[in-house]
Design a protein around this motif. Structure first.
Motif, PDB file in Angstrom:
ATOM      1  N   ASP A 112       0.825  -1.225   0.057  1.00 21.27           N
ATOM      2  CA  ASP A 112      -0.053  -0.143   0.048  1.00 21.27           C
ATOM      3  C   ASP A 112       0.897   1.390   0.042  1.00 21.27           C
ATOM      4  OD1 ASP A 112      -2.045   1.846   0.318  1.00 21.27           O
ATOM      5  OD2 ASP A 112      -2.599   1.474   2.337  1.00 21.27           O
ATOM      6  N   GLU A 113       0.918   1.958  -0.934  1.00 20.63           N
ATOM      7  CA  GLU A 113       1.808   3.145  -1.302  1.00 20.63           C
ATOM      8  C   GLU A 113       3.220   3.014  -0.535  1.00 20.63           C
ATOM      9  OE1 GLU A 113       1.114   6.300  -2.620  1.00 20.63           O
ATOM     10  OE2 GLU A 113      -1.203   6.363  -2.664  1.00 20.63           O
ATOM     11  N   PRO A 114       3.804   1.897  -1.166  1.00 23.76           N
ATOM     12  CA  PRO A 114       4.909   1.639  -0.450  1.00 23.76           C
ATOM     13  C   PRO A 114       6.111   2.570  -0.277  1.00 23.76           C
ATOM     14  CG  PRO A 114       5.003   0.668  -2.569  1.00 23.76           C
ATOM     15  CD  PRO A 114       3.697   0.970  -2.495  1.00 23.76           C
ATOM     16  N   PHE A 115       6.116   3.703  -1.328  1.00 27.78           N
ATOM     17  CA  PHE A 115       7.049   4.517  -1.186  1.00 27.78           C
ATOM     18  C   PHE A 115       6.645   5.835  -0.793  1.00 27.78           C
ATOM     19  CE2 PHE A 115       7.945   1.785  -4.468  1.00 27.78           C
ATOM     20  CZ  PHE A 115       8.908   0.876  -4.210  1.00 27.78           C
ATOM     21  N   GLY A 116       5.600   6.049  -0.413  1.00 33.39           N
ATOM     22  CA  GLY A 116       4.679   7.344  -0.025  1.00 33.39           C
ATOM     23  C   GLY A 116       5.305   8.325   0.765  1.00 33.39           C
ATOM     24  N   ALA A 117       5.925   7.424   1.900  1.00 35.77           N
ATOM     25  CA  ALA A 117       6.344   8.399   3.093  1.00 35.77           C
ATOM     26  C   ALA A 117       7.841   8.717   3.097  1.00 35.77           C
ATOM     27  CB  ALA A 117       6.059   7.545   4.379  1.00 35.77           C
ATOM     28  N   LEU A 118       8.297   8.430   2.005  1.00 37.43           N
ATOM     29  CA  LEU A 118       9.878   8.588   1.801  1.00 37.43           C
ATOM     30  C   LEU A 118      10.256   9.768   1.005  1.00 37.43           C
ATOM     31  CD1 LEU A 118      10.881   4.763   0.884  1.00 37.43           C
ATOM     32  CD2 LEU A 118      11.165   5.966   2.940  1.00 37.43           C
ATOM     33  N   ASP A 119      11.489  10.414   1.061  1.00 37.17           N
ATOM     34  CA  ASP A 119      11.749  11.723   0.423  1.00 37.17           C
ATOM     35  C   ASP A 119      12.249  10.969  -0.986  1.00 37.17           C
ATOM     36  OD1 ASP A 119      14.540  10.901   0.502  1.00 37.17           O
ATOM     37  OD2 ASP A 119      14.446  11.721   2.606  1.00 37.17           O
ATOM     38  N   VAL A 124      15.397   8.632  -2.020  1.00 40.03           N
ATOM     39  CA  VAL A 124      15.293   7.246  -1.472  1.00 40.03           C
ATOM     40  C   VAL A 124      14.470   6.712  -2.181  1.00 40.03           C
ATOM     41  CG1 VAL A 124      14.983   5.936   0.842  1.00 40.03           C
ATOM     42  CG2 VAL A 124      16.085   8.049   1.187  1.00 40.03           C
ATOM     43  N   ARG A 125      13.155   7.429  -2.368  1.00 37.09           N
ATOM     44  CA  ARG A 125      11.893   6.733  -3.113  1.00 37.09           C
ATOM     45  C   ARG A 125      12.623   6.109  -4.306  1.00 37.09           C
ATOM     46  NH1 ARG A 125       6.710  10.259  -3.993  1.00 37.09           N
ATOM     47  NH2 ARG A 125       7.785  11.069  -2.154  1.00 37.09           N
ATOM     48  N   ALA A 126      13.224   6.891  -5.256  1.00 38.43           N
ATOM     49  CA  ALA A 126      13.736   6.131  -6.375  1.00 38.43           C
ATOM     50  C   ALA A 126      14.720   5.152  -6.243  1.00 38.43           C
ATOM     51  CB  ALA A 126      14.584   7.488  -7.072  1.00 38.43           C
ATOM     52  N   GLU A 127      15.472   5.049  -5.306  1.00 38.16           N
ATOM     53  CA  GLU A 127      16.507   3.944  -5.305  1.00 38.16           C
ATOM     54  C   GLU A 127      15.409   2.684  -4.917  1.00 38.16           C
ATOM     55  OE1 GLU A 127      18.997   4.887  -1.920  1.00 38.16           O
ATOM     56  OE2 GLU A 127      19.838   6.325  -2.887  1.00 38.16           O
ATOM     57  N   LEU A 128      14.502   2.957  -4.000  1.00 35.94           N
ATOM     58  CA  LEU A 128      14.102   1.943  -3.568  1.00 35.94           C
ATOM     59  C   LEU A 128      13.059   0.998  -4.623  1.00 35.94           C
ATOM     60  CD1 LEU A 128      12.587   2.476   0.143  1.00 35.94           C
ATOM     61  CD2 LEU A 128      14.070   0.497  -0.698  1.00 35.94           C
ATOM     62  N   ARG A 129      12.494   2.185  -5.388  1.00 36.17           N
ATOM     63  CA  ARG A 129      11.793   1.824  -6.717  1.00 36.17           C
ATOM     64  C   ARG A 129      12.570   0.573  -7.518  1.00 36.17           C
ATOM     65  NH1 ARG A 129      10.578   7.175  -9.658  1.00 36.17           N
ATOM     66  NH2 ARG A 129       9.273   7.993  -7.832  1.00 36.17           N
ATOM     67  N   ARG A 130      13.646   0.933  -7.852  1.00 35.62           N
ATOM     68  CA  ARG A 130      14.667   0.185  -8.640  1.00 35.62           C
ATOM     69  C   ARG A 130      14.984  -1.274  -7.975  1.00 35.62           C
ATOM     70  NH1 ARG A 130      17.970   5.080  -9.785  1.00 35.62           N
ATOM     71  NH2 ARG A 130      16.002   6.125 -10.884  1.00 35.62           N
ATOM     72  N   TRP A 131      15.117  -0.942  -6.800  1.00 34.19           N
ATOM     73  CA  TRP A 131      15.378  -1.929  -5.769  1.00 34.19           C
ATOM     74  C   TRP A 131      14.176  -3.267  -5.860  1.00 34.19           C
ATOM     75  CZ3 TRP A 131      13.328  -3.865  -0.927  1.00 34.19           C
ATOM     76  CH2 TRP A 131      14.088  -4.826  -0.381  1.00 34.19           C
ATOM     77  N   LEU A 132      12.933  -2.537  -5.674  1.00 32.39           N
ATOM     78  CA  LEU A 132      11.672  -3.204  -5.623  1.00 32.39           C
ATOM     79  C   LEU A 132      11.793  -4.139  -6.684  1.00 32.39           C
ATOM     80  CD1 LEU A 132       9.214  -4.456  -4.181  1.00 32.39           C
ATOM     81  CD2 LEU A 132       8.253  -2.382  -5.144  1.00 32.39           C
ATOM     82  N   GLU A 188       4.818   8.174 -12.152  1.00 31.17           N
ATOM     83  CA  GLU A 188       6.210   7.791 -12.611  1.00 31.17           C
ATOM     84  C   GLU A 188       6.486   6.513 -11.991  1.00 31.17           C
ATOM     85  OE1 GLU A 188       9.776  10.342 -11.828  1.00 31.17           O
ATOM     86  OE2 GLU A 188       8.236  11.888 -12.208  1.00 31.17           O
ATOM     87  N   GLU A 189       6.007   6.343 -10.590  1.00 32.48           N
ATOM     88  CA  GLU A 189       6.444   5.318  -9.956  1.00 32.48           C
ATOM     89  C   GLU A 189       5.630   4.151 -10.637  1.00 32.48           C
ATOM     90  OE1 GLU A 189       6.343   5.900  -5.638  1.00 32.48           O
ATOM     91  OE2 GLU A 189       5.030   4.340  -5.517  1.00 32.48           O
ATOM     92  N   ALA A 190       4.571   4.119 -10.955  1.00 26.81           N
ATOM     93  CA  ALA A 190       4.085   2.921 -11.611  1.00 26.81           C
ATOM     94  C   ALA A 190       4.491   2.965 -13.017  1.00 26.81           C
ATOM     95  CB  ALA A 190       2.241   3.331 -11.867  1.00 26.81           C
ATOM     96  N   LEU A 191       4.830   3.936 -13.895  1.00 25.73           N
ATOM     97  CA  LEU A 191       5.356   3.644 -15.030  1.00 25.73           C
ATOM     98  C   LEU A 191       6.863   2.804 -14.939  1.00 25.73           C
ATOM     99  CD1 LEU A 191       4.404   7.005 -16.706  1.00 25.73           C
ATOM    100  CD2 LEU A 191       3.572   4.817 -17.456  1.00 25.73           C
ATOM    101  N   GLU A 192       7.607   3.215 -14.022  1.00 25.27           N
ATOM    102  CA  GLU A 192       9.046   2.838 -13.771  1.00 25.27           C
ATOM    103  C   GLU A 192       8.899   1.131 -13.180  1.00 25.27           C
ATOM    104  OE1 GLU A 192      11.655   5.588 -11.725  1.00 25.27           O
ATOM    105  OE2 GLU A 192      13.000   3.624 -11.477  1.00 25.27           O
ATOM    106  N   VAL A 193       8.256   0.889 -12.190  1.00 27.46           N
ATOM    107  CA  VAL A 193       8.269  -0.431 -11.582  1.00 27.46           C
ATOM    108  C   VAL A 193       7.229  -1.481 -12.198  1.00 27.46           C
ATOM    109  CG1 VAL A 193       7.975  -1.252  -9.252  1.00 27.46           C
ATOM    110  CG2 VAL A 193       8.911   0.948  -9.540  1.00 27.46           C
TER     111      VAL A 193
END
Lengths: 276, 345, 290
Positions: free
Chosen positions: B161-168, B171-179, B198-203
């Motif tokens: 649920d909004e896994p990266f929502g609370a991050l700056d 960090v968000r960009a890094e975690l996206r790629r990691w996920l 962007e998050e949806a398109l990338e991940v």
């Protein structure tokens, strides 16, 4: 006071406010309390020991601390239950009961004392039914327990309630997703979160019960060695103009209070340990 | 494991959170539920998890109906928006929790649990922090612990649920790629909710765009971005300019639509020229020019209607044009998508 | 006890399914809770009024009109009138100094302010006897100047101030800490003086917190028994407060009169609970507005 002024706040009035606070605190609390310390310091060690460790006094400690410990235990158990029910469930009269929890704070202790003594006497509303089963409450140590449970009732409820209110529903959902059943969720996730608040409430209720006088003496029976509480003993000594004896016992109680206050502060610090 | 959602509806009081939603998530895919707040995406995720019961409709895991099974029995891994880590437990105990609450006969031994937890700690690259408490971790670290905790019970489905929502942002960009990489490794069927296109398109492998309790479109990121099915999808996935009515811009004019139509053009699909090179170009005045990192954003006003328009040019093109505020230019939409006027965004 | 610390805006928790207890467990827990609270709180409360009115209205009113009782009521009102405002001023000043500024030893100071809460009421009375009593530090001097504090009204007032000392400060400190100092700083940048800032920005923000503290302070001031009992001397019609009057009547087996007078204090407790509930609700709002 300017020595304390570490941060450069632009708000005015720090010096006078802190000065007045310390002045008033000293006049009303610190100087009178120090009188107690100095008075007991005039006693020699054997005198002091004789005053605080005579059999009658020791018996009163046993009664007072024993009953206070039990009462705080009962309050911890029921306090968690009451807080849980008031926060989690809806039922008719919930707001009324919620407000009523503070009654022991608001009701003067003398009123609580004579009322409990009457209700639990052998022809009182509750005492009558207990008497039928051979249980005597009023004028026995059990009465002390009832009075102490009454006056300590709000503490655990009021410390646990906000913790439960702030608990995120997500935490319980997470536990359920990970396969925990309801009991495991309560015991392993919710209860540890509540524990610091429960212990704080327990300590507050215990501290209050140990020092309590008004609500206990009417129901206690006040039999030396059996149902005589320590605060009453202080008054008895005073009435016999045994100021030194009264002071010695009072200083023991004061030390206990300090210790409890310290414990409560540490508990509160501990409860903030996991806070983000 | 595949997930099938059949005609699910859910109301909260008067509010219809989901209206007859059907969806299939193929096994092993990473799917994004994308939409604004209130679009029903989180409700759908919670219904899949069993945290919420649908008013109507069914949920199937691998063809087996699970609509009425309890969240405990569904074997889903759920990563909460605010992580919901148990703050009185260490990182180790958090991750081990799901294993230690198993019924005694299914519960692995202490050594096995330890092994499993350290395997996961290695996966999330936090082996050093096993004894820390959640309060001592950064947001990104908490996020990864929450993920490891969910994975510890070997879930059939992973829900986030909004896994990266609370991050700056960084960090968000890094975690996206990691996920994304993590999913390529473990291939568990995953659904995550996000409001960030962007998050949806990338991940994601597939994107499900939701709005007002319904699915607007589903498809691969390229499909939804290049061929948006509705004006909502178009505008939700990026900056957009509207050309109203007939006779203003090229393709709208060309479109033989009997009803008033609207042309949708992305900002980066607008060409700005000094000379009229194409009959579809229209005249406009430069209002404002602003450089934003590698891009230059140009605000324009159409000469005939005065309607505002925004174009995104590359620095290279902008430097060559050297646009001045107040000057008249020609703008030409490179690519227009037309929807009938009565569509509402 | 102190509201502001724990009361943040309560989140509306949306409970999904299967996460609550089974209905049977739920009802059982509710029943046990109601039973416990009824037994320990409702029954005694009802008993006070029932006992007070047992011999009818006339006896009840007569008991309240008794001169000694009227004198006790007067003394209690006097005591509260002196001690509550003093502790109110202290509470506001202390909260300003503690909540709006940072300084070393802050938490120790708060602990000292809390001290009277954890001291037994009997000990609270005793310390004033040790200071001002005949054998106390200032006793001989007071006697030489024909001043009487112990077994007289000043002693009662002092003991009451001691036991009600923390109430207002304890409510206001966490409340004002939670509210921060941004609003005051804003007022100063807009050119307000310190006093204007306090009166027009700070005070309106804490008015319900003040009411909350005052009402609890007043309830304790009027109802204090142990501490006052030690310093009063129990002279009928002159150094008896209402609670002491209750004790005397009760010990004389004049139960109807004792409960009649006690019912006044029970009514005060009920009013306190109502005002407290309202104030608590408003304090939550004051905090939520932040």
């Amino acid at each position: 006071m300017s020595r304390f002024r570490k941060t450069h706040s632009v708000l005015p009035g720090f010096g006078p406010a802190l000065g007045y606070t310390i002045f008033y605190l000293s006049i009303i609390v610190l100087i009178p309390l120090s009188a107690l310390v100095f008075k007991s310091a005039t006693l020699t060690w054997p005198q002091f020991l004789a005053a605080v460790a005579s059999p009658r006094v020791v018996a009163s400690y046993r009664v007072t601390f024993g009953a206070a410990l039990l009462a705080a235990g009962i309050n911890a158990l029921f306090g968690v239950l009451v807080a849980w029910v008031l926060v989690r469930y809806r039922f008719a009269g919930k707001r009324l009961f919620d407000a009523l929890v503070d009654l022991p704070f608001a009701l003067p202790t003398a009123v609580a004392g004579i009322t409990l003594a009457t209700v639990y006497s052998n022809n009182g509303w509750i005492g009558r039914h207990l008497e039928a089963h051979g249980i005597k409450v009023a004028f026995t140590p059990l009465g002390i327990l009832v009075a102490m449970t009454f006056i300590g009732l709000p503490f655990v409820v009021r410390t646990v309630q906000p913790v439960l209110e702030e608990l995120d529903a997500e935490i319980e959902e997470a536990a359920a997703c990970l396969g925990a059943n309801r009991f495991q969720t309560f015991w392993r996730v919710l209860f540890p979160t509540m524990l610091p608040a429960v212990l704080t409430g327990f300590a507050l209720a215990f501290a209050r019960a140990v020092g309590e006088y008004g609500s206990v003496i009417f129901i206690a029976g006040n039999m030396p060695m059996v149902s005589e509480i320590t605060p009453l003993l202080i008054i008895t000594k005073l009435e016999q103009y045994d100021y030194a004896g009264a002071t010695a016992i009072a200083s023991v109680m004061l030390v206990v209070s300090f210790f409890l206050l310290l414990t409560i502060n540490l508990l509160q610090k501990w409860s903030r340990r996991f806070a983000e | 494991m595949s997930i099938k959602i059949g005609s699910v509806s859910k109301n909260f009081g008067q509010f219809a959170a989901l209206k007859d939603v059907s969806l299939t998530v193929p096994s092993g895919e990473l799917v994004a539920l994308l939409g604004p707040s209130g679009s029903g995406k989180t409700t759908l995720l919670r219904i899949i998890a069993g945290l919420e019961a649908p008013d109507q409709g069914q949920i199937f895991f691998d063809g087996v109906e699970t609509t009425n099974s309890h969240v405990r029995e569904r074997q889903v891994g759920f990563v909460f928006q605010h992580y919901a880590l148990f703050r009185h437990m260490t990182v180790f105990d958090n991750i081990a929790f799901g294993l230690t609450v198993k019924p005694r006969r299914e519960r692995p031994g202490k050594a096995q649990i330890r092994e499993k937890v350290f395997e996961l700690l290695k996966l999330i690259q936090l082996e050093q922090l096993a004894d820390r408490y959640p309060a001592q971790l950064s947001g990104g670290q908490r996020q990864r612990v929450a993920l490891a905790r969910a994975l510890a019970v070997a879930p059939k489905v992973l829900l986030l649920d909004e896994p990266f929502g609370a991050l700056d942002a960084k960090v968000r960009a890094e975690l996206r790629r990691w996920l994304r990489r993590l999913h390529d490794e473990i291939h568990v069927t995953s659904v995550f909710v996000t409001h960030d296109q962007e998050e949806a398109l990338e991940v994601a492998d597939r994107i499900v765009v939701m709005n007002q309790g319904q699915i607007e479109q589903e498809g691969t990121p390229t499909q939804v971005y290049d061929h948006p099915a509705t004006p909502f999808v178009f505008s939700f996935l990026g900056n957009v300019n509207l050309f109203h009515g007939r006779g203003t811009a090229g393709e709208v004019q060309a479109a033989v639509e009997p009803v008033p139509a609207v042309g949708y053009v992305r900002s980066h699909d607008i060409e700005v020229e000094r000379q009229l090179s194409d009959p579809t170009a229209v005249r406009a005045t430069v209002r404002y020019v602003q450089t934003v990192g590698p891009l230059v954003r140009v605000e324009l006003a159409l000469a005939d209607t005065g309607a505002a328009l925004e174009a995104e040019l590359s620095r290279e093109v902008a430097d060559r044009l050297d646009l001045q505020v107040g000057e008249e230019v020609y703008v030409r939409p490179r690519k227009v998508t037309v929807f009938a006027e009565d569509y509402q965004i | 006890m102190h509201v502001a610390g724990g009361l943040k805006k309560t989140k509306s928790t949306k409970q999904g399914r299967g996460l609550g207890e089974p209905a049977l467990v739920r009802w059982l827990l509710i029943a046990v809770t109601i039973g416990f609270l009824a037994l320990f709180l409702l029954v005694p409360l009802a008993a006070v009024f029932s006992q007070a009115l047992e011999k009818g209205w006339e006896t009840y009113l007569a008991a309240l009109h008794e001169p000694d009782t009227l004198a006790a009521i007067k003394l209690t009102l006097l005591t509260a009138t002196i001690s509550v405002p003093l502790n109110l001023v202290f509470g506001v000043v202390a909260a300003w100094g503690i909540a709006k500024f940072d300084f070393p030893g802050k938490s120790f100071l708060i602990t000292l302010i809390d001290l009277p809460f954890s001291v037994s009421p009997v000990v609270s009375g005793l310390i004033y006897v040790l200071l001002f009593g005949l054998q106390g530090w200032l006793g001989p001097w007071l006697q030489a100047h024909d001043l009487k504090i112990i077994f007289a009204v000043p002693g009662i007032v002092l003991a009451t101030i001691f036991v009600t000392f923390p109430f207002v400060a304890r409510e206001l400190i966490p409340l004002m800490e939670a509210q921060g100092r941004e609003e005051e700083e804003a007022a100063l940048t807009l050119g307000a003086s310190g006093l204007q800032t306090f009166l027009r920005v700070t005070l309106p923000n804490i008015k319900w917190g003040i009411l909350y503290g005052v009402i609890l302070c007043n309830a304790r001031a009027m109802g204090e028994f142990g501490a006052v009992s030690v310093v009063s001397g129990h002279v009928r019609g002159s150094t008896n407060t209402i609670p002491l009057q209750v004790e005397i009547l009760y010990n004389e087996y004049n139960f109807a009169a004792a409960f009649a007078v006690a019912s006044l204090l029970a009514l005060l407790a009920l009013v306190t609970l109502v005002v407290k509930t309202v104030a608590e609700w408003k304090v939550r709002q004051e905090l939520a507005n932040n």
